[in-house]
Structures are given as C-alpha cells and as structure tokens.
Design a protein around this motif. Structure first.
Motif, PDB file in Angstrom:
ATOM      1  N   CYS A  30       0.847  -1.115   0.146  1.00 36.70           N
ATOM      2  CA  CYS A  30      -0.017  -0.101  -0.017  1.00 36.70           C
ATOM      3  C   CYS A  30       0.907   1.394   0.132  1.00 36.70           C
ATOM      4  O   CYS A  30       2.026   1.134  -0.092  1.00 36.70           O
ATOM      5  N   ALA A  31       0.130   2.453   0.320  1.00 35.79           N
ATOM      6  CA  ALA A  31       1.034   3.678  -0.016  1.00 35.79           C
ATOM      7  C   ALA A  31       0.212   4.805   0.834  1.00 35.79           C
ATOM      8  O   ALA A  31      -0.978   4.801   1.108  1.00 35.79           O
ATOM      9  N   LEU A  32       1.121   5.685   1.340  1.00 35.49           N
ATOM     10  CA  LEU A  32       0.719   7.091   1.847  1.00 35.49           C
ATOM     11  C   LEU A  32       0.543   7.831   0.607  1.00 35.49           C
ATOM     12  O   LEU A  32       0.675   7.626  -0.378  1.00 35.49           O
ATOM     13  N   PRO A  33      -0.029   9.053   0.969  1.00 39.16           N
ATOM     14  CA  PRO A  33      -0.449   9.963  -0.193  1.00 39.16           C
ATOM     15  C   PRO A  33       0.665  10.342  -1.130  1.00 39.16           C
ATOM     16  O   PRO A  33       0.376  10.708  -2.258  1.00 39.16           O
ATOM     17  N   GLU A  34       1.881  10.522  -0.651  1.00 39.11           N
ATOM     18  CA  GLU A  34       3.126  10.791  -1.239  1.00 39.11           C
ATOM     19  C   GLU A  34       4.199   9.561  -1.434  1.00 39.11           C
ATOM     20  O   GLU A  34       4.200   8.465  -0.711  1.00 39.11           O
ATOM     21  N   PHE A  35       5.094   9.617  -2.449  1.00 40.87           N
ATOM     22  CA  PHE A  35       5.900   8.681  -3.026  1.00 40.87           C
ATOM     23  C   PHE A  35       5.665   7.379  -3.248  1.00 40.87           C
ATOM     24  O   PHE A  35       6.329   6.454  -3.083  1.00 40.87           O
ATOM     25  N   PRO A  42      -7.241   6.068  -3.276  1.00 43.27           N
ATOM     26  CA  PRO A  42      -7.285   6.935  -2.084  1.00 43.27           C
ATOM     27  C   PRO A  42      -6.096   6.993  -1.259  1.00 43.27           C
ATOM     28  O   PRO A  42      -5.635   7.921  -0.492  1.00 43.27           O
ATOM     29  N   ASN A  43      -5.359   5.693  -1.447  1.00 45.56           N
ATOM     30  CA  ASN A  43      -4.289   5.497  -0.483  1.00 45.56           C
ATOM     31  C   ASN A  43      -4.553   5.732   0.931  1.00 45.56           C
ATOM     32  O   ASN A  43      -5.494   5.808   1.390  1.00 45.56           O
ATOM     33  N   PHE A  44      -3.484   5.647   1.885  1.00 44.43           N
ATOM     34  CA  PHE A  44      -3.579   5.619   3.302  1.00 44.43           C
ATOM     35  C   PHE A  44      -3.290   6.766   3.940  1.00 44.43           C
ATOM     36  O   PHE A  44      -2.460   7.404   3.739  1.00 44.43           O
ATOM     37  N   THR A  45      -4.145   7.183   5.110  1.00 45.51           N
ATOM     38  CA  THR A  45      -3.641   8.115   5.964  1.00 45.51           C
ATOM     39  C   THR A  45      -2.697   7.472   7.036  1.00 45.51           C
ATOM     40  O   THR A  45      -2.872   6.312   7.103  1.00 45.51           O
ATOM     41  N   PRO A  46      -1.945   8.248   7.787  1.00 45.34           N
ATOM     42  CA  PRO A  46      -1.004   7.496   8.743  1.00 45.34           C
ATOM     43  C   PRO A  46      -1.849   6.841   9.503  1.00 45.34           C
ATOM     44  O   PRO A  46      -1.279   5.616  10.176  1.00 45.34           O
ATOM     45  N   GLU A  47      -3.107   7.289   9.980  1.00 39.98           N
ATOM     46  CA  GLU A  47      -3.880   6.623  10.950  1.00 39.98           C
ATOM     47  C   GLU A  47      -4.302   5.287  10.426  1.00 39.98           C
ATOM     48  O   GLU A  47      -4.574   4.224  10.970  1.00 39.98           O
ATOM     49  N   GLU A  48      -4.745   5.416   9.188  1.00 37.12           N
ATOM     50  CA  GLU A  48      -5.232   4.053   8.762  1.00 37.12           C
ATOM     51  C   GLU A  48      -4.350   3.122   8.367  1.00 37.12           C
ATOM     52  O   GLU A  48      -4.437   1.887   8.252  1.00 37.12           O
ATOM     53  N   LEU A  49      -2.933   3.659   8.140  1.00 36.13           N
ATOM     54  CA  LEU A  49      -1.763   2.663   7.954  1.00 36.13           C
ATOM     55  C   LEU A  49      -1.711   2.021   9.175  1.00 36.13           C
ATOM     56  O   LEU A  49      -1.269   0.604   9.409  1.00 36.13           O
ATOM     57  N   GLN A  50      -1.651   2.641  10.404  1.00 33.72           N
ATOM     58  CA  GLN A  50      -1.437   1.933  11.427  1.00 33.72           C
ATOM     59  C   GLN A  50      -2.546   0.969  11.973  1.00 33.72           C
ATOM     60  O   GLN A  50      -2.345  -0.173  12.300  1.00 33.72           O
TER      61      GLN A  50
END
Length: 409
Positions: A30-35, A42-50
């Motif tokens: 998966c990915a965060l909004p950048e990189f 939609p990708n993940f927010t930091p909270e969703e990643l956790q």
C-alpha cells in the motif's frame, strides 16, 4: 528465503487491505499520499496505515509500504518523517526504487526490510546481487523476464535474497513502468504515480501533407489500440513460476476496487494452495473454479506476459474490459436464515445471485424477499449503500461478496 511462496495483494485503501487479508493474502502492499507510484487510489492516512498494520499483524500477515517514486530535492526533506511515521505504524518493509530513499529508509527505519521495486529494473543476477550487497532483502523483478531468466537469477544470486514477480493484472507497455509517454503528452508523469495511460488510447495515422485526414491504423473493426497490452494471468502455470524460484507472487492493482482484489486474491489463494498440496506432482491441473473466478472480475483479455518469451506477450484488440458479472454488495452478518447486507449494486426480486465467501466457496441463491433497513418489503436494491436483508438457508460468512451475471440489454 521464504519456506513457501507468499501471495502478495494490492491495497489502495484500508477497506481493500482488509478484504485482501480476509480473502487469503499473505501480505499486502500500500502507500501513503506521497512517494507511492499510484496517485489515483485513495491511499492511506497515517492513522489508516497503523490500523491496517494492526489488522494484518493480528492475522499473521505482513504490510509493505511503497516509496518507489523518484523524489525531487524539494521532497527529500519530508521523507525522513514519512519513513519514521510508517515504521512506527508497523510496516514490515519498504518498496523502494531510488538509492537515496534506500539509504534514508535504512537510517530512519533500521528494523524494516527493504524491497527493491520493479522500477529499479532488476533484470539479471548481477543487478540482483548488487541490490543484496546494498542491504536489500528482496527484489521485485522486471516484468519483461522469462521463466528461464528468473531461474538464472535464482541460481546465481545470493540464496538469502528473495525474488518477487508479478503474476496477475495490468501490464505496462514500457520497460517495467519506465514510460515517458504520459509525461510528454499530458504533463502527468508515470514515474510520479500520475500516469494518464495514453497507451490505452485509440490512435489514428496522419500523413504530413494531409492534415486533418485521420486514417485508422487498422487493427480490427473496433479500432486501433497499438500500444495496449493484455492483462497478465499466470494461474494456469503458477507451478512453473514457483519452480523458477520466486518467493513472492504479486498481484497488480492498487487502483482496483476491494471486490476485484478480494476476488483475484481468492482465486490465486486456491491456485497456490492446490500447487503446494503436491508440489512434486508431474503436472499442475488448475482447478476449474480458479479461472472461473478470474473471469468473473472486470479485466482486459488475458495473456501470459513475457514468461514464455516476447512473442507470447500479446496486445488486446481494444481498450474495452471484459465485465461479465455485476458486483451487488457485501454481507455484513448472517443469523437464523437471514443475511444482512449493504448495497453496492442493484438487483431485483427474482434474480439469482451468488455469494463469494472469504474461504473461497460460493453459495447460489434466489431470494424470496428483500426488506429494507426498516423491515419494509421492497422489490429491488436501487439505492447506493442501502442496508437490506434477504433470506438464505446456508450460513454466510461476514464480508462475503454478492454478485450476479450481467443482464443482457
């Protein structure tokens, strides 16, 4: 090296991650909004990643974060914080293409594995060995490799280096995604996760001295899609990929829906388990229901990619998808012969529908009634995300997926 091949599924959202895990993925990426090389999902927010890491780890699965764009000087200052945040969330590995990002990940997340992205273009054992010497745990092989190519890398690269290969999904017309066409034509760089997919567009030929006269290049009656690669499907020869020495079998599709990811993951879970039940068998007879499942989800025409050589890497005659089935909704719970569902597509009273369950089994039913959230009888499910109930004598697992063949006309 892994004891048995890992099944790795894409997750463009937290919901997709959960369905991938429930439907048989050993790991998700998966990915965060950048990189992350995919700007559209939609990708993940930091909270969703956790939350995703907690969900996956509780079930013995792994989470990999893509950091495989080629960052600019201006972006580099943000990377250490992103890496530390992802490591704190619990990601097991970073998928990386850039040498600078590699060093930053090793510095700011020393406990996480490093996987070299397919963007790194690992196409031979010397490159694979060099990656290992840099501290890389796994390389995602270039998509243009044949089965003998992969076997040669396995035989000559360090044995502790893991190999990952794509087994299903969309194929880029360029070398491992290193395409400049979108950037040139639209200003949206594929190497920045913003590909406009001009390879899927319909093209005409214009002669220099005849401006305005557009001539079809002549592929078939539907048009000329001269750059349009078929989707990859390796399920019929999954045994050969495993025997070539691949440790991780990767499904493409972070821009796909959770239904697509669940369905394809379920099919490859069954195919892989069937192979692993008797890996020494003289032949691999793919269960019929695997290909039936793969044909139920939206896809372009299938091909074996480059695994049997370049002449087998086919182009489809049009940009259109094969969409033989409609996705109707999810089963939230079942009790006392009643399934509680959430709508994702319309069906009507009298339609015969099918439920795909997380264990890969299917249940066919023709509901005798439909009731809305208030208990009132209705004859259809036309409203997005409406809650409804239907009768079903067979117990249905939570997160089962409802669907039916597409109606003609």
């Amino acid at each position: 090296m892994l004891q048995q091949p890992e099944l790795l599924s894409p997750a463009g959202s937290l919901e997709t991650l959960k369905y991938a895990v429930l439907y048989g993925a050993d790991a998700v990426y998966c990915a965060l909004p950048e990189f992350g090389m995919r700007a559209a999902p939609p990708n993940f927010t930091p909270e969703e990643l956790q939350e995703g890491c907690i969900f996956a780890h509780a079930r013995g699965r792994r989470v990999y974060l893509t950091l495989n764009t080629l960052p600019t000087n201006e972006e580099l200052a943000r990377l250490p914080g992103v890496i530390e945040q992802a490591a704190a969330a619990g990601v097991d590995a970073f998928i990386i293409a850039d040498l600078g990002v590699l060093r930053l990940a090793q510095k700011y997340a020393p406990g996480a594995e490093i996987h070299f992205s397919t963007q790194a273009g690992i196409a031979n054992y010397a490159a694979a060995t060099a990656a290992c010497e840099l501290g890389v745990k796994r390389v995602v092989l270039a998509r243009e490799l044949s089965l003998p190519d992969i076997a040669a890398i396995r035989d000559n690269a360090p044995p502790e280096l893991e190999l990952e290969a794509f087994v299903h999904g969309a194929m880029c017309m360029s070398v491992s995604g290193r395409c400049l066409l979108s950037s040139y034509m639209t200003g949206r760089s594929g190497n920045r996760g913003e590909c406009a997919q001009p390879c899927r567009w319909k093209y005409y030929l214009v002669e220099e001295r005849r401006p305005g006269q557009y001539m079809e290049i002549g592929e078939n009656g539907d048009g000329s899609y001269i750059l349009n690669a078929n989707d990859l499907c390796t399920a019929p020869f999954l045994d050969l990929i495993c025997q070539a020495g691949v440790d991780s079998l990767k499904i493409e599709g972070r821009a796909k829906t959770f239904y697509y990811v669940a369905s394809v993951t379920s099919a490859y879970r069954r195919a892989l388990d069937h192979y692993l039940a008797n890996p020494a068998a003289e032949s691999f007879d793919l269960p019929d229901d695997v290909l039936e499942e793969l044909n139920r989800t939206s896809h372009r025409h299938y091909s074996p990619g480059f695994y049997f050589g370049r002449d087998k890497a086919l182009q489809t005659p049009s940009h259109t998808y094969v969409r033989p089935w409609d996705f109707l909704g999810t089963v939230d719970s079942w009790a006392d012969g009643v399934a509680h569902c959430t709508q994702r597509g319309k069906f009507c009273l009298g339609d015969t529908i099918e439920a795909l369950q997380p264990d890969g089994s299917t249940v066919t039913l023709t509901p005798g009634w439909i009731r809305d959230e208030d208990g009132a009888a209705v004859d259809a499910t036309p409203h997005p995300m409406m809650r409804y109930t239907i009768p079903c004598d067979t117990p249905l697992m939570p997160c089962s997926l409802l669907r039916m063949p597409k109606k003609e006309g």
